[in-house]
Write an enzyme that holds these catalytic residues in place. Structure first.
Site, PDB file in Angstrom:
ATOM      1  N   GLU A 211      21.264   7.873  28.762  1.00 16.88           N
ATOM      2  CA  GLU A 211      20.931   7.415  27.406  1.00 16.88           C
ATOM      3  C   GLU A 211      21.907   6.323  26.995  1.00 16.88           C
ATOM      4  O   GLU A 211      23.052   6.354  27.416  1.00 16.88           O
ATOM      5  CB  GLU A 211      21.093   8.573  26.401  1.00 16.88           C
ATOM      6  CG  GLU A 211      20.352   9.821  26.784  1.00 16.88           C
ATOM      7  CD  GLU A 211      20.656  11.000  25.852  1.00 16.88           C
ATOM      8  OE1 GLU A 211      21.536  10.883  24.988  1.00 16.88           O
ATOM      9  OE2 GLU A 211      19.989  12.023  26.025  1.00 16.88           O
TER      10      GLU A 211
ATOM     11  N   LYS B 101      24.703   4.818  24.780  1.00 19.38           N
ATOM     12  CA  LYS B 101      25.690   5.448  23.895  1.00 19.38           C
ATOM     13  C   LYS B 101      25.785   4.606  22.639  1.00 19.38           C
ATOM     14  O   LYS B 101      26.226   3.466  22.675  1.00 19.38           O
ATOM     15  CB  LYS B 101      27.055   5.538  24.572  1.00 19.38           C
ATOM     16  CG  LYS B 101      28.067   6.266  23.705  1.00 19.38           C
ATOM     17  CD  LYS B 101      29.367   6.484  24.459  1.00 19.38           C
ATOM     18  CE  LYS B 101      30.308   7.379  23.669  1.00 19.38           C
ATOM     19  NZ  LYS B 101      30.731   6.794  22.400  1.00 19.38           N
TER      20      LYS B 101
ATOM     21  N   GLU C  90       0.836  -1.207   0.000  1.00 20.21           N
ATOM     22  CA  GLU C  90       0.000   0.000   0.000  1.00 20.21           C
ATOM     23  C   GLU C  90       0.871   1.257   0.000  1.00 20.21           C
ATOM     24  O   GLU C  90       0.603   2.230  -0.685  1.00 20.21           O
ATOM     25  CB  GLU C  90      -0.922   0.014   1.227  1.00 20.21           C
ATOM     26  CG  GLU C  90      -2.085  -0.948   1.095  1.00 20.21           C
ATOM     27  CD  GLU C  90      -2.795  -1.152   2.425  1.00 20.21           C
ATOM     28  OE1 GLU C  90      -3.979  -0.859   2.499  1.00 20.21           O
ATOM     29  OE2 GLU C  90      -2.151  -1.599   3.384  1.00 20.21           O
TER      30      GLU C  90
ATOM     31  N   LYS D 156      31.374   3.579  29.919  1.00 20.00           N
ATOM     32  CA  LYS D 156      31.486   2.476  28.957  1.00 20.00           C
ATOM     33  C   LYS D 156      31.166   1.108  29.553  1.00 20.00           C
ATOM     34  O   LYS D 156      31.339   0.881  30.753  1.00 20.00           O
ATOM     35  CB  LYS D 156      32.916   2.440  28.383  1.00 20.00           C
ATOM     36  CG  LYS D 156      33.286   3.657  27.560  1.00 20.00           C
ATOM     37  CD  LYS D 156      32.443   3.710  26.323  1.00 20.00           C
ATOM     38  CE  LYS D 156      33.081   4.352  25.124  1.00 20.00           C
ATOM     39  NZ  LYS D 156      34.349   3.963  24.662  1.00 20.00           N
TER      40      LYS D 156
ATOM     41  N   CYS E  72      35.107 -30.454  -3.026  1.00 15.59           N
ATOM     42  CA  CYS E  72      33.973 -30.068  -2.182  1.00 15.59           C
ATOM     43  C   CYS E  72      33.782 -31.094  -1.064  1.00 15.59           C
ATOM     44  O   CYS E  72      33.698 -32.290  -1.336  1.00 15.59           O
ATOM     45  CB  CYS E  72      32.707 -29.981  -3.034  1.00 15.59           C
ATOM     46  SG  CYS E  72      31.207 -29.769  -2.060  1.00 15.59           S
TER      47      CYS E  72
ATOM     48  N   CYS F  34      30.253 -33.081  -1.922  1.00 20.81           N
ATOM     49  CA  CYS F  34      30.051 -33.967  -3.076  1.00 20.81           C
ATOM     50  C   CYS F  34      31.347 -34.408  -3.745  1.00 20.81           C
ATOM     51  O   CYS F  34      31.315 -35.222  -4.665  1.00 20.81           O
ATOM     52  CB  CYS F  34      29.136 -33.309  -4.100  1.00 20.81           C
ATOM     53  SG  CYS F  34      29.936 -31.957  -4.978  1.00 20.81           S
TER      54      CYS F  34
ATOM     55  N   CYS G 166      25.257 -30.170  -6.662  1.00 22.76           N
ATOM     56  CA  CYS G 166      25.794 -30.594  -5.354  1.00 22.76           C
ATOM     57  C   CYS G 166      24.644 -30.618  -4.342  1.00 22.76           C
ATOM     58  O   CYS G 166      23.921 -29.629  -4.198  1.00 22.76           O
ATOM     59  CB  CYS G 166      26.878 -29.616  -4.911  1.00 22.76           C
ATOM     60  SG  CYS G 166      27.460 -29.844  -3.232  1.00 22.76           S
TER      61      CYS G 166
ATOM     62  N   ASP H 255      26.848   3.276  19.016  1.00 19.48           N
ATOM     63  CA  ASP H 255      28.091   3.183  18.271  1.00 19.48           C
ATOM     64  C   ASP H 255      27.812   3.483  16.810  1.00 19.48           C
ATOM     65  O   ASP H 255      27.553   2.603  16.011  1.00 19.48           O
ATOM     66  CB  ASP H 255      28.642   1.757  18.434  1.00 19.48           C
ATOM     67  CG  ASP H 255      30.094   1.683  18.047  1.00 19.48           C
ATOM     68  OD1 ASP H 255      30.725   2.751  17.901  1.00 19.48           O
ATOM     69  OD2 ASP H 255      30.598   0.563  17.882  1.00 19.48           O
TER      70      ASP H 255
ATOM     71  N   TYR I 207      20.096  13.112  19.710  1.00 12.82           N
ATOM     72  CA  TYR I 207      20.383  13.178  21.151  1.00 12.82           C
ATOM     73  C   TYR I 207      20.594  14.585  21.691  1.00 12.82           C
ATOM     74  O   TYR I 207      21.032  14.754  22.825  1.00 12.82           O
ATOM     75  CB  TYR I 207      21.548  12.273  21.541  1.00 12.82           C
ATOM     76  CG  TYR I 207      22.838  12.495  20.772  1.00 12.82           C
ATOM     77  CD1 TYR I 207      23.526  13.697  20.838  1.00 12.82           C
ATOM     78  CD2 TYR I 207      23.385  11.465  20.017  1.00 12.82           C
ATOM     79  CE1 TYR I 207      24.699  13.885  20.158  1.00 12.82           C
ATOM     80  CE2 TYR I 207      24.568  11.632  19.330  1.00 12.82           C
ATOM     81  CZ  TYR I 207      25.228  12.856  19.399  1.00 12.82           C
ATOM     82  OH  TYR I 207      26.393  13.035  18.716  1.00 12.82           O
TER      83      TYR I 207
HETATM   84  S1  IVH Z   1      26.018  13.571  23.484  1.00 12.18           S
HETATM   85  C1  IVH Z   1      28.831  16.952  24.228  1.00 12.18           C
HETATM   86  N1  IVH Z   1      24.625  11.346  23.455  1.00 12.18           N
HETATM   87  O1  IVH Z   1      29.523   9.659  21.301  1.00 12.18           O
HETATM   88  C2  IVH Z   1      28.043  15.708  24.115  1.00 12.18           C
HETATM   89  N2  IVH Z   1      26.655  11.426  22.244  1.00 12.18           N
HETATM   90  O2  IVH Z   1      32.204   9.964  22.350  1.00 12.18           O
HETATM   91  C3  IVH Z   1      27.906  15.306  22.724  1.00 12.18           C
HETATM   92  N3  IVH Z   1      27.175   9.382  21.039  1.00 12.18           N
HETATM   93  O3  IVH Z   1      30.481  12.410  19.315  1.00 12.18           O
HETATM   94  C4  IVH Z   1      27.438  13.974  22.537  1.00 12.18           C
HETATM   95  N4  IVH Z   1      25.368   8.254  21.637  1.00 12.18           N
HETATM   96  O4  IVH Z   1      28.809  10.731  18.341  1.00 12.18           O
HETATM   97  C5  IVH Z   1      25.730  11.975  23.040  1.00 12.18           C
HETATM   98  N5  IVH Z   1      23.282   9.476  23.497  1.00 12.18           N
HETATM   99  C6  IVH Z   1      24.380  10.097  23.067  1.00 12.18           C
HETATM  100  C7  IVH Z   1      25.314   9.472  22.224  1.00 12.18           C
HETATM  101  C8  IVH Z   1      26.453  10.183  21.836  1.00 12.18           C
HETATM  102  C9  IVH Z   1      26.494   8.230  20.929  1.00 12.18           C
HETATM  103  C10 IVH Z   1      28.467   9.656  20.381  1.00 12.18           C
HETATM  104  C11 IVH Z   1      28.540  11.001  19.694  1.00 12.18           C
HETATM  105  C12 IVH Z   1      29.742  11.678  20.258  1.00 12.18           C
HETATM  106  C13 IVH Z   1      30.519  10.552  20.814  1.00 12.18           C
HETATM  107  C14 IVH Z   1      31.421  10.997  21.909  1.00 12.18           C
END
Ligand code: IVH
Length: 677
Positions: free
Chosen positions: A115, A117, A37, A315, A409, A412, A432, A119, A226
């Site tokens: 929040e 973090k 749709e 971290k 292989c 086979c 195969c 990657d 963010y």
């Molecule tokens: S705040 C001054 N919030 O982490 C604060 N960054 O290591 C600016 N990142 O450059 C970032 N998740 O690319 C913020 N929930 C989050 C994030 C976040 C990932 C990344 C962002 C930043 C890097 C710093």
């Protein structure tokens, strides 16, 4: 209403509807309509925009795909620098940060927003007068790359914002590739012999920094916003938490798992909880970010050496372990590729026991210098299959063995080759058994024909019992045959047959993907289905036809042609057709309309001169009423309209016994038909 007013209104309504559904799908993850749709809506909008190019606007949903290629990235100066974050790796380090904050704020109480973090890759999106005007990478924090075109392909990034938004503002967020997308991308790259992306962050960055936005468009990128960089012309909330809710109300995708907390203990708990459940979330998070909620306090805390004092990245511990590489096994895939995998001494990593790891191909094994018998470092990244990071060379005894792909292989015994320019070794035997079975498993899998209740095990049992030799045979299975299998109850047999029956109505793109043409993944299948109305039309396409489709290159074109050239594949398609599997697209709304018009199915051939109408006018009227205007008299012709000084066509009509109409009769027919509209 003027000529253009009507289409303009329709275009605007369509955009509104599409944007609404985009948001349901990409931001809220809860679509209300089917993909088909949605496709129809997009098709209608594209059609109208093609007819009225003056109605195309930069924020139209059609502008997300196939935007013109970026010549080279320009530079964007960030008005306010994009900062990085200080890291904490332990509770002690987190506490130290909290103390520093408390020292500055004295006795005043403060809240903290936690929040995940993500990657991915930081981006800054600038909106002016409601429209996205610039999207940039972080770069060195002061100057980033202009990747607007590419970011526009990400559906969860709004191209426009509601009137209530500030006239000028910049939002910041993280563009990322979900785990599944990352895994699939690397699998594809491994097959093509391209270097693998080390992590989702690199993969997202690689996808966004493409000179061809068509490539970006095909990567399943997403974003979590963010923060607000800056805003002008309107007052915005004064806490981070409220800003996030505000951005959400403007249509931005914010992480649903952010939390407002009041104490350090709660930050620690959030970190612990997320550390445990990070496996289950569909994107990669390498820690949490804790931010002081009050913007006034943030300003007071300020920045030291590019890092704000008001936020910290806490971290997660790495998920790595060491174990022994006992042996290297080989699976034969559905395209005959020999896929090596590591057989490991079981080891617990981050709470899960690992006993095997992906190895991709021989080059990958040699590049890492992995030897059978080595001690190795293994790593788990979310739900992605564990991988070997490196061998621990210092623990070698000298007894380790270098791995070589077998010449035959393992399934086979046929010869194995490594095609020029490819990274994978392949079994040369198209029949195969391993390949045939893998192709069937692929056919029934989710994303392909999605045949519920027919999984790998049942495919194998059916195959080994000789009940199916290829996927099309599934549609000819009888209940008795199913019941002849071990452990198959009457009820399950009925369910299996029902699911098989149901799959006959899958869209053509799915069938195309399910056929398992080398290099044609689900996205290419979708693309091909957009260009060809049926599998037959695709099968007839020349290399030139295929290459004229943007983003189809010679590798895919040749693979498609080779596939349809094989008798075995053509037979499978015939069997699917006979079984009633849909091999063509349903007719579009436009065509359906045509078929309901009064002259539908009738073909007219005009000869000689008409008094009251010119030839083009007559043809236009026929078409407007659903009829066809042909140029040659054939057995398919319904009527030959004979004007003054007719040519040989009139004689031919007589010879074939086709009805002729004079001008008056023809006009009468047109008028009657018009009356039926
Ligand atoms: S705040 C001054 N919030 O982490 C604060 N960054 O290591 C600016 N990142 O450059 C970032 N998740 O690319 C913020 N929930 C989050 C994030 C976040 C990932 C990344 C962002 C930043 C890097 C710093």
């Amino acid at each position: 209403m003027g000529d253009i007013a009507k289409p303009k209104q329709t275009v605007e309504e369509l955009r509104k509807t599409i944007n609404y559904h985009n948001r349901r799908y990409y931001v809220l993850d809860s679509p209300e309509i089917s993909d088909a749709e949605y496709d129809d809506l997009m098709k209608e909008l594209r059609g109208l925009e093609a007819e009225h190019p003056e109605l195309v606007t930069p924020d139209s949903p059609t502008q997300r795909i196939g935007a013109p290629p970026v010549e080279a990235f320009g530079v964007v100066e960030h008005r306010d620098p994009l900062l990085s974050l200080a890291n904490a790796f332990s509770y002690e380090e987190l506490t130290a940060w909290h103390k520093r904050v408390s020292n500055v704020l004295g006795r005043r109480e403060f809240d903290i927003v936690c929040e995940p973090k993500i990657d991915g890759l930081a981006v800054a999106l600038t909106y002016v007068d409601g429209l996205l005007v610039t999207g940039a990478t972080r770069g060195d924090g002061y100057r980033g790359e202009n990747i607007t075109q590419n970011l526009k392909t990400i559906r969860s990034i709004p191209l426009s914002v509601p009137k209530e938004a500030p006239p000028r503002f910049e939002v910041r967020g993280e563009v990322y590739l979900p785990k599944a997308g990352f895994k699939r991308l690397n699998e594809e790259r491994a097959k093509e012999g391209l270097p693998l992306f080390a992590n989702p962050r690199n993969a997202a960055a690689g996808s966004v920094r493409q000179l061809d936005s068509g490539i970006t468009a095909r990567r399943p990128l997403d974003i979590f916003v963010y923060g607000l960089g800056w805003a002008e012309g309107k007052t915005v909330p004064d806490t981070h938490w409220e800003i996030m809710q505000y951005l959400k109300s403007l249509g931005f995708k914010i992480n649903p798992n952010i939390a407002l907390v009041h104490s350090l203990d709660e930050v620690e708990k959030y970190h612990r909880d997320w550390g445990q459940s990070r496996e289950k979330i569909p994107y990669e998070a390498d820690g949490i970010v804790a931010k002081i909620d009050s913007i006034a306090f943030q300003q007071e805390l300020g920045t030291v050496a590019h890092e704000p004092r008001w936020a910290i990245a806490y971290k997660f511990p790495a998920v790595q372990g060491t174990t022994k590489l006992i042996d290297i096994g080989i699976n034969v895939g559905r395209t005959g590729s020999l896929n090596p995998y590591a057989i490991l001494e079981p080891v617990r990593v981050g709470g899960v026991t690992i006993s095997s790891a992906a190895l991709h191909n021989e080059e990958d094994i040699h590049r890492k210098d992995l030897r059978i018998g080595d001690w190795v470092v293994v790593q788990r990244a979310g739900e992605v299959i564990p991988e070997i990071v490196e061998p621990i060379v210092s623990r070698r005894t000298g007894k380790e063995k270098i791995f070589h792909m077998p010449a035959r292989c393992p399934v086979c015994g046929s010869e194995v080759i490594k095609p020029e320019g490819e990274a994978m070794h392949r079994c040369t035997n198209a029949a195969c058994p391993s390949q045939a079975l893998e192709r069937i498993k692929h056919f029934v899998s989710r994303g392909a024909m999605d045949i519920d209740g027919v999984g790998d095990k049942l495919c194998q049992a059916l195959f080994e019992a000789g009940l199916i030799k290829d996927a099309a045979d599934l549609y000819y299975l009888t209940k008795e045959q199913l019941l002849s299998l071990e452990r198959m109850a009457d009820k399950s047999a009925s369910n299996v047959l029902k699911s098989i029956e149901k799959s006959k109505n899958r869209p053509v793109a799915r069938v195309l993907f399910a056929l398992g043409i080398t290099h044609v993944g689900d996205q290419y299948a979708e693309l091909l289905a957009q260009h060809f109305d049926s599998i037959d039309a695709l099968a007839k396409a020349s290399e030139e036809d295929l290459l004229s489709i943007p983003s189809i290159g010679p590798r895919i074109a040749q693979s498609i042609i080779a596939f349809f050239r094989q008798e075995r594949n053509r037979q499978i398609i015939e069997k699917l057709r006979k079984a009633g599997v849909k091999l063509e697209k349903p007719r579009t709304v436009g065509e359906e309309l045509v078929s309901s018009l009064p002259l539908a199915g009738l073909e007219f051939v005009l000869t000689g001169k008409l008094e009251s109408l010119s030839r083009p006018e007559a043809e236009a009227r026929i078409k407007a009423l659903g009829g066809k205007a042909g140029s040659d008299v054939t057995r398919k012709t319904s009527y030959v309209v004979v004007g003054a000084d007719p040519g040989s066509k009139s004689a031919k009509a007589e010879k074939l016994g086709i009805k002729t109409l004079n001008e008056a009769e023809f006009l009468e027919m047109l008028n009657k038909a018009t009356g039926k509209l």
